[in-house]
Design a protein around this motif. Structure first.
Motif, short mmCIF file in Angstrom:
data_model
loop_
_atom_site.label_atom_id
_atom_site.label_comp_id
_atom_site.label_asym_id
_atom_site.label_seq_id
_atom_site.Cartn_x
_atom_site.Cartn_y
_atom_site.Cartn_z
N LEU A 6 0.82 -1.21 0.00
CA LEU A 6 0.00 0.00 0.00
C LEU A 6 0.86 1.26 0.00
O LEU A 6 0.52 2.26 -0.64
CB LEU A 6 -0.95 -0.01 1.20
N PHE A 7 1.97 1.21 0.71
CA PHE A 7 2.91 2.34 0.68
C PHE A 7 3.44 2.56 -0.73
O PHE A 7 3.47 3.68 -1.23
CB PHE A 7 4.07 2.08 1.65
N ALA A 8 3.85 1.48 -1.39
CA ALA A 8 4.37 1.59 -2.75
C ALA A 8 3.28 2.04 -3.72
O ALA A 8 3.55 2.80 -4.65
CB ALA A 8 4.95 0.25 -3.20
N LEU A 9 2.07 1.57 -3.50
CA LEU A 9 0.99 1.88 -4.42
C LEU A 9 0.54 3.33 -4.31
O LEU A 9 0.41 4.03 -5.32
CB LEU A 9 -0.19 0.94 -4.15
N PHE A 10 0.33 3.82 -3.08
CA PHE A 10 -0.24 5.16 -2.92
C PHE A 10 0.78 6.25 -2.68
O PHE A 10 0.59 7.38 -3.12
CB PHE A 10 -1.26 5.15 -1.78
N ILE A 11 1.87 5.97 -1.98
CA ILE A 11 2.85 7.01 -1.66
C ILE A 11 3.87 7.15 -2.78
O ILE A 11 4.12 8.24 -3.28
CB ILE A 11 3.56 6.71 -0.32
N GLU A 12 4.46 6.03 -3.19
CA GLU A 12 5.50 6.08 -4.22
C GLU A 12 4.94 6.07 -5.63
O GLU A 12 5.62 6.42 -6.57
CB GLU A 12 6.48 4.92 -4.04
N GLY A 13 3.72 5.61 -5.78
CA GLY A 13 3.10 5.56 -7.10
C GLY A 13 3.57 4.40 -7.96
O GLY A 13 3.38 4.40 -9.17
N ASP A 14 4.19 3.40 -7.37
CA ASP A 14 4.67 2.23 -8.10
C ASP A 14 3.54 1.20 -8.16
O ASP A 14 3.40 0.36 -7.28
CB ASP A 14 5.91 1.65 -7.40
N THR A 15 2.77 1.27 -9.21
CA THR A 15 1.58 0.43 -9.33
C THR A 15 1.94 -1.05 -9.46
O THR A 15 1.29 -1.90 -8.85
CB THR A 15 0.75 0.86 -10.55
N ALA A 16 2.95 -1.35 -10.23
CA ALA A 16 3.31 -2.76 -10.47
C ALA A 16 3.72 -3.44 -9.16
O ALA A 16 3.22 -4.53 -8.84
CB ALA A 16 4.44 -2.85 -11.49
N TRP A 17 4.61 -2.81 -8.40
CA TRP A 17 5.04 -3.44 -7.14
C TRP A 17 3.91 -3.45 -6.14
O TRP A 17 3.78 -4.40 -5.35
CB TRP A 17 6.23 -2.71 -6.55
#
Length: 96
Positions: free
Chosen positions: A45-56
């Motif tokens: 969720l951190f990678a998805l929403f904060i970093e914007g890394d959808t794939a990871w």
């Protein structure tokens, strides 16, 4: 028929011990998988929403689901239940 029952006794004892040991190991693994599932979900969720890394983020959520109580541990619990039923059937054959 009595010979088959005598031959089945060691298998029943071995299955009974295996079910007991595997149940204990499953309870430990279930706790560990629960913690890992939470960590993977938070990181995803951190990678998805904060970093914007959808794939990871999506891959991390899939991994979190697989190690959650609804994924691999549920399959292991089902297999352990089938093994316990097999032990009960073998015990019924021997005593019945």
């Amino acid at each position: 028929m009595i010979v088959l029952k005598i031959l089945a006794v060691p298998f029943m004892v071995a299955l009974t011990l295996a079910v007991a040991i595997l149940s204990f190991l499953f309870s430990l693994a279930d706790w560990i998988f629960g913690v890992l599932s939470g960590l993977f979900a938070l990181c995803a969720l951190f990678a998805l929403f904060i970093e914007g890394d959808t794939a990871w983020g999506i891959q991390g959520l899939i991994i979190a689901f697989c190690v959650s109580p609804f994924g691999i541990p549920a399959l292991a619990d089902w297999l352990l239940d089938r093994l316990a039923e097999l032990t009960g059937s073998l015990r019924g054959f021997i005593t019945g």
